[in-house]
Motif scaffolding. Structure first.
Motif, PDB file in Angstrom:
ATOM      1  N   SER A   1      -7.859  15.617   5.851  1.00  0.00           N
ATOM      2  CA  SER A   1      -6.450  15.381   6.136  1.00  0.00           C
ATOM      3  C   SER A   1      -6.232  13.971   6.682  1.00  0.00           C
ATOM      4  N   ILE A   2      -7.124  13.500   7.537  1.00  0.00           N
ATOM      5  CA  ILE A   2      -7.024  12.142   8.084  1.00  0.00           C
ATOM      6  C   ILE A   2      -7.125  11.110   6.973  1.00  0.00           C
ATOM      7  N   VAL A   3      -8.022  11.325   6.032  1.00  0.00           N
ATOM      8  CA  VAL A   3      -8.164  10.387   4.910  1.00  0.00           C
ATOM      9  C   VAL A   3      -6.872  10.324   4.102  1.00  0.00           C
ATOM     10  N   CYS A   4      -6.276  11.463   3.813  1.00  0.00           N
ATOM     11  CA  CYS A   4      -5.010  11.486   3.067  1.00  0.00           C
ATOM     12  C   CYS A   4      -3.898  10.805   3.844  1.00  0.00           C
ATOM     13  N   LEU A   5      -3.854  11.019   5.151  1.00  0.00           N
ATOM     14  CA  LEU A   5      -2.811  10.411   5.969  1.00  0.00           C
ATOM     15  C   LEU A   5      -2.976   8.906   6.091  1.00  0.00           C
ATOM     16  N   VAL A   6      -4.206   8.442   6.167  1.00  0.00           N
ATOM     17  CA  VAL A   6      -4.440   6.996   6.219  1.00  0.00           C
ATOM     18  C   VAL A   6      -4.015   6.345   4.899  1.00  0.00           C
ATOM     19  N   LEU A   7      -4.331   6.986   3.789  1.00  0.00           N
ATOM     20  CA  LEU A   7      -3.906   6.452   2.490  1.00  0.00           C
ATOM     21  C   LEU A   7      -2.382   6.455   2.361  1.00  0.00           C
ATOM     22  N   ALA A   8      -1.734   7.488   2.886  1.00  0.00           N
ATOM     23  CA  ALA A   8      -0.269   7.542   2.848  1.00  0.00           C
ATOM     24  C   ALA A   8       0.333   6.446   3.716  1.00  0.00           C
ATOM     25  N   ASN A   9      -0.227   6.230   4.900  1.00  0.00           N
ATOM     26  CA  ASN A   9       0.295   5.170   5.768  1.00  0.00           C
ATOM     27  C   ASN A   9       0.079   3.794   5.164  1.00  0.00           C
ATOM     28  N   LYS A  10      -1.019   3.628   4.458  1.00  0.00           N
ATOM     29  CA  LYS A  10      -1.273   2.355   3.785  1.00  0.00           C
ATOM     30  C   LYS A  10      -0.221   2.111   2.697  1.00  0.00           C
ATOM     31  N   ALA A  11       0.131   3.150   1.956  1.00  0.00           N
ATOM     32  CA  ALA A  11       1.149   3.015   0.905  1.00  0.00           C
ATOM     33  C   ALA A  11       2.537   2.795   1.511  1.00  0.00           C
ATOM     34  N   ILE A  12       2.829   3.445   2.631  1.00  0.00           N
ATOM     35  CA  ILE A  12       4.113   3.248   3.307  1.00  0.00           C
ATOM     36  C   ILE A  12       4.220   1.813   3.808  1.00  0.00           C
ATOM     37  N   LYS A  13       3.155   1.303   4.382  1.00  0.00           N
ATOM     38  CA  LYS A  13       3.133  -0.084   4.873  1.00  0.00           C
ATOM     39  C   LYS A  13       3.317  -1.055   3.715  1.00  0.00           C
ATOM     40  N   LYS A  14       2.713  -0.765   2.595  1.00  0.00           N
ATOM     41  CA  LYS A  14       2.849  -1.622   1.412  1.00  0.00           C
ATOM     42  C   LYS A  14       4.301  -1.641   0.931  1.00  0.00           C
ATOM     43  N   ASP A  15       4.961  -0.488   0.913  1.00  0.00           N
ATOM     44  CA  ASP A  15       6.372  -0.425   0.533  1.00  0.00           C
ATOM     45  C   ASP A  15       7.254  -1.190   1.511  1.00  0.00           C
ATOM     46  N   GLU A  16       6.963  -1.051   2.796  1.00  0.00           N
ATOM     47  CA  GLU A  16       7.754  -1.743   3.816  1.00  0.00           C
ATOM     48  C   GLU A  16       7.603  -3.260   3.687  1.00  0.00           C
ATOM     49  N   ASP A  17       6.386  -3.725   3.417  1.00  0.00           N
ATOM     50  CA  ASP A  17       6.165  -5.154   3.213  1.00  0.00           C
ATOM     51  C   ASP A  17       6.880  -5.657   1.968  1.00  0.00           C
ATOM     52  N   LEU A  18       6.917  -4.847   0.919  1.00  0.00           N
ATOM     53  CA  LEU A  18       7.618  -5.221  -0.304  1.00  0.00           C
ATOM     54  C   LEU A  18       9.115  -5.354  -0.063  1.00  0.00           C
ATOM     55  N   VAL A  19       9.686  -4.427   0.677  1.00  0.00           N
ATOM     56  CA  VAL A  19      11.118  -4.485   0.975  1.00  0.00           C
ATOM     57  C   VAL A  19      11.435  -5.695   1.833  1.00  0.00           C
ATOM     58  N   LYS A  20      10.579  -6.008   2.808  1.00  0.00           N
ATOM     59  CA  LYS A  20      10.793  -7.180   3.649  1.00  0.00           C
ATOM     60  C   LYS A  20      10.712  -8.471   2.856  1.00  0.00           C
ATOM     61  N   SER A  21       9.788  -8.534   1.898  1.00  0.00           N
ATOM     62  CA  SER A  21       9.650  -9.754   1.101  1.00  0.00           C
ATOM     63  C   SER A  21      10.855  -9.945   0.179  1.00  0.00           C
TER      64      SER A  21
END
Length: 136
Positions: A111-131
């Protein structure tokens, strides 16, 4: 949007925390009985809280920052659950027959592995929106 990759990771974490705890046993005690998460209310509550946080985080797709925070809280909750399992496995010493650990003890790690991957994808989306907002 709900069809993002982090939704898949969060749904997988919710399935691991809610459904697989009834399938896989946590350990086998000295009498040979399999111990599931239903037998201990603390572990059942922590597993179900983790699944609930994952489901809430899925439907917070418009609020990426709160989705990211909920993911972090869920990771902390799974580390607490993992700590409970480590404590219980270390406190079971002194038995005449050594109990066997089941694959259910490893479910918080998956579950931790899945959550870390999800947070990584969320961070990537947030960085894309900011750019994109910087270019406007």
């Amino acid at each position: 949007m709900i069809q993002r990759i982090q939704t898949l990771y969060l749904f997988l974490a919710a399935v691991i925390s809610s459904a697989l705890i009834f399938v896989f046993h946590l350990w086998t005690n000295s009498e040979g009985e399999k111990v599931y998460a239903l037998d201990n209310y603390w572990t059942l509550g922590l597993f179900l809280a983790s699944a609930l946080l994952s489901l809430i985080s899925i439907f917070r797709f418009k609020h990426r920052k709160s989705q990211f925070v909920l993911g972090r809280l869920n990771i902390i909750l799974n580390f607490i659950l993992l700590g409970v399992f480590v404590y219980q496995s270390l406190s079971l010493s002194g038995e005449i027959n050594v109990s066997e650990k089941g694959i259910g003890v490893l479910l918080p790690i998956f579950s931790i592995v899945c959550l870390v991957l999800a947070n990584k994808a969320i961070k990537k989306d947030e960085d894309l929106v900011k750019s994109v907002d910087r270019l406007r």
